[in-house]
Write a protein that holds these residues in place. Sequence first.
Motif, PDB file in Angstrom:
ATOM      1  N   ASN A 265      23.326 -45.231  10.287  1.00 17.13           N
ATOM      2  CA  ASN A 265      24.742 -45.558  10.306  1.00 17.13           C
ATOM      3  C   ASN A 265      25.002 -46.701  11.277  1.00 17.13           C
ATOM      4  O   ASN A 265      24.365 -46.780  12.333  1.00 17.13           O
ATOM      5  CB  ASN A 265      25.580 -44.349  10.749  1.00 17.13           C
ATOM      6  CG  ASN A 265      25.418 -43.150   9.844  1.00 17.13           C
ATOM      7  OD1 ASN A 265      25.767 -43.198   8.682  1.00 17.13           O
ATOM      8  ND2 ASN A 265      24.861 -42.070  10.374  1.00 17.13           N
TER       9      ASN A 265
ATOM     10  N   ARG B 202      19.335 -37.857  -3.337  1.00 18.90           N
ATOM     11  CA  ARG B 202      20.245 -36.748  -3.032  1.00 18.90           C
ATOM     12  C   ARG B 202      19.429 -35.659  -2.360  1.00 18.90           C
ATOM     13  O   ARG B 202      18.470 -35.150  -2.945  1.00 18.90           O
ATOM     14  CB  ARG B 202      20.914 -36.207  -4.308  1.00 18.90           C
ATOM     15  CG  ARG B 202      21.808 -34.979  -4.077  1.00 18.90           C
ATOM     16  CD  ARG B 202      22.979 -35.284  -3.197  1.00 18.90           C
ATOM     17  NE  ARG B 202      23.797 -34.088  -2.957  1.00 18.90           N
ATOM     18  CZ  ARG B 202      24.843 -34.067  -2.126  1.00 18.90           C
ATOM     19  NH1 ARG B 202      25.193 -35.168  -1.474  1.00 18.90           N
ATOM     20  NH2 ARG B 202      25.514 -32.956  -1.955  1.00 18.90           N
TER      21      ARG B 202
ATOM     22  N   SER C 205      23.489 -31.635   3.478  1.00 15.54           N
ATOM     23  CA  SER C 205      23.293 -32.216   2.151  1.00 15.54           C
ATOM     24  C   SER C 205      24.032 -33.544   2.109  1.00 15.54           C
ATOM     25  O   SER C 205      25.178 -33.633   2.554  1.00 15.54           O
ATOM     26  CB  SER C 205      23.831 -31.279   1.065  1.00 15.54           C
ATOM     27  OG  SER C 205      23.123 -30.058   1.057  1.00 15.54           O
ATOM     28  N   ARG C 206      23.380 -34.575   1.573  1.00 10.17           N
ATOM     29  CA  ARG C 206      24.029 -35.884   1.495  1.00 10.17           C
ATOM     30  C   ARG C 206      23.288 -36.791   0.533  1.00 10.17           C
ATOM     31  O   ARG C 206      22.190 -36.478   0.072  1.00 10.17           O
ATOM     32  CB  ARG C 206      24.125 -36.532   2.875  1.00 10.17           C
ATOM     33  CG  ARG C 206      22.783 -36.882   3.485  1.00 10.17           C
ATOM     34  CD  ARG C 206      22.933 -37.568   4.826  1.00 10.17           C
ATOM     35  NE  ARG C 206      23.674 -38.805   4.708  1.00 10.17           N
ATOM     36  CZ  ARG C 206      23.988 -39.565   5.771  1.00 10.17           C
ATOM     37  NH1 ARG C 206      23.656 -39.181   6.978  1.00 10.17           N
ATOM     38  NH2 ARG C 206      24.642 -40.697   5.611  1.00 10.17           N
ATOM     39  N   SER C 207      23.885 -37.937   0.223  1.00  9.90           N
ATOM     40  CA  SER C 207      23.293 -38.936  -0.671  1.00  9.90           C
ATOM     41  C   SER C 207      23.100 -40.238   0.084  1.00  9.90           C
ATOM     42  O   SER C 207      23.908 -40.582   0.953  1.00  9.90           O
ATOM     43  CB  SER C 207      24.190 -39.164  -1.893  1.00  9.90           C
ATOM     44  OG  SER C 207      24.376 -37.966  -2.618  1.00  9.90           O
ATOM     45  N   TYR C 208      22.041 -40.968  -0.262  1.00  8.50           N
ATOM     46  CA  TYR C 208      21.794 -42.260   0.372  1.00  8.50           C
ATOM     47  C   TYR C 208      20.842 -43.067  -0.513  1.00  8.50           C
ATOM     48  O   TYR C 208      20.481 -42.637  -1.612  1.00  8.50           O
ATOM     49  CB  TYR C 208      21.253 -42.103   1.795  1.00  8.50           C
ATOM     50  CG  TYR C 208      20.037 -41.220   1.923  1.00  8.50           C
ATOM     51  CD1 TYR C 208      18.764 -41.764   1.998  1.00  8.50           C
ATOM     52  CD2 TYR C 208      20.159 -39.837   1.991  1.00  8.50           C
ATOM     53  CE1 TYR C 208      17.646 -40.974   2.128  1.00  8.50           C
ATOM     54  CE2 TYR C 208      19.047 -39.031   2.123  1.00  8.50           C
ATOM     55  CZ  TYR C 208      17.785 -39.605   2.192  1.00  8.50           C
ATOM     56  OH  TYR C 208      16.687 -38.805   2.307  1.00  8.50           O
TER      57      TYR C 208
ATOM     58  N   PRO D  43      27.736 -45.927   6.571  1.00  7.05           N
ATOM     59  CA  PRO D  43      26.370 -45.584   6.160  1.00  7.05           C
ATOM     60  C   PRO D  43      25.592 -46.823   5.736  1.00  7.05           C
ATOM     61  O   PRO D  43      26.086 -47.656   4.994  1.00  7.05           O
ATOM     62  CB  PRO D  43      26.587 -44.629   4.979  1.00  7.05           C
ATOM     63  CG  PRO D  43      27.985 -44.121   5.141  1.00  7.05           C
ATOM     64  CD  PRO D  43      28.755 -45.240   5.765  1.00  7.05           C
TER      65      PRO D  43
ATOM     66  N   LYS E 102      23.251 -34.868  10.558  1.00  6.38           N
ATOM     67  CA  LYS E 102      24.577 -35.371  10.865  1.00  6.38           C
ATOM     68  C   LYS E 102      24.766 -35.325  12.371  1.00  6.38           C
ATOM     69  O   LYS E 102      24.576 -34.289  13.000  1.00  6.38           O
ATOM     70  CB  LYS E 102      25.653 -34.522  10.183  1.00  6.38           C
ATOM     71  CG  LYS E 102      27.073 -35.008  10.452  1.00  6.38           C
ATOM     72  CD  LYS E 102      28.075 -34.127   9.721  1.00  6.38           C
ATOM     73  CE  LYS E 102      29.500 -34.631   9.968  1.00  6.38           C
ATOM     74  NZ  LYS E 102      30.497 -33.774   9.287  1.00  6.38           N
TER      75      LYS E 102
END
Length: 270
Positions: free
Chosen positions: A43, A119, A83-86, A38, A76
């Motif tokens: 990515n 988030r 749902s994800r964090s970055y 990431p 994705k």
Amino acid sequence: MKKVNLVILAFLCLQLPFLAQAQENKEVLVEENESKVPMLKGNMRFHTKTYEDQSQNRNRTNVDFSYEHSSEAIYKDGQNLISRSYFTIDLGKGIWNGESTAPDVRVWGSWMVGLNAVRQMKVSNNFYVKGLAGVHFHNFKFADDNIQAIKGAESVEFLERAGGIKSKIAASYLTLALIPKISTGHNGFRIGAGPYAGYRLGGRGKFVYQDNGRNKDFDRSDMYLENLRYGIRGELGVSWLDFFFNYDLNHVFQSNRGPEVSAMSFGIIL
């Protein structure tokens, strides 16, 4: 004619051993892997293939890599909203507007930088909520370089100086935001707006002037800046490009301690 056919037949016979050897030396794909690292809103993709040469009993591995942007990191594999964090960076301009008694602020030279941990929480296939926590740095540069802001006994004062090169007020805030967003799909259109609130971490005035050389005066007090700020944040994105707009609903300075001006900032999300 027979002679030509015999020559061709003899040539093919001579090539048979080499063809057989080439067939024996043919490499076979024995392993294939793919991994992602990431990076901000995308990515770094690594694709490895391992070949085996059975005749010479050795292996060979090819490694290919590419950057895969994931449209604000909300999808994705380019398909499923998750749902994800970055991490993101706000980079833009910061200005204020309000009472005419306040010094004019330059759009070029005034800036806002935000360092944000994000988030995102999926609600449905085309709807998600983006939570943001970060530190935002505001820099208000005066249009008139000969104006110096200082903290007076009762309020912030704007003095007329000579030989000014640069003059500004700067402040930093710990900021939280919650932004509901709609997305039309991978590399599509995204839009959302929601509230934010911040707590001031620091503030100061700076005046750079010419007087037998280049000199700097700093006022490291709180400059009567409001400790709390709150407002509305809007975000707009299409494909890989995303923009933000922040508008403070409260004033930059404390009540009766400075001109009634509200801050706004706009720019790009990296």
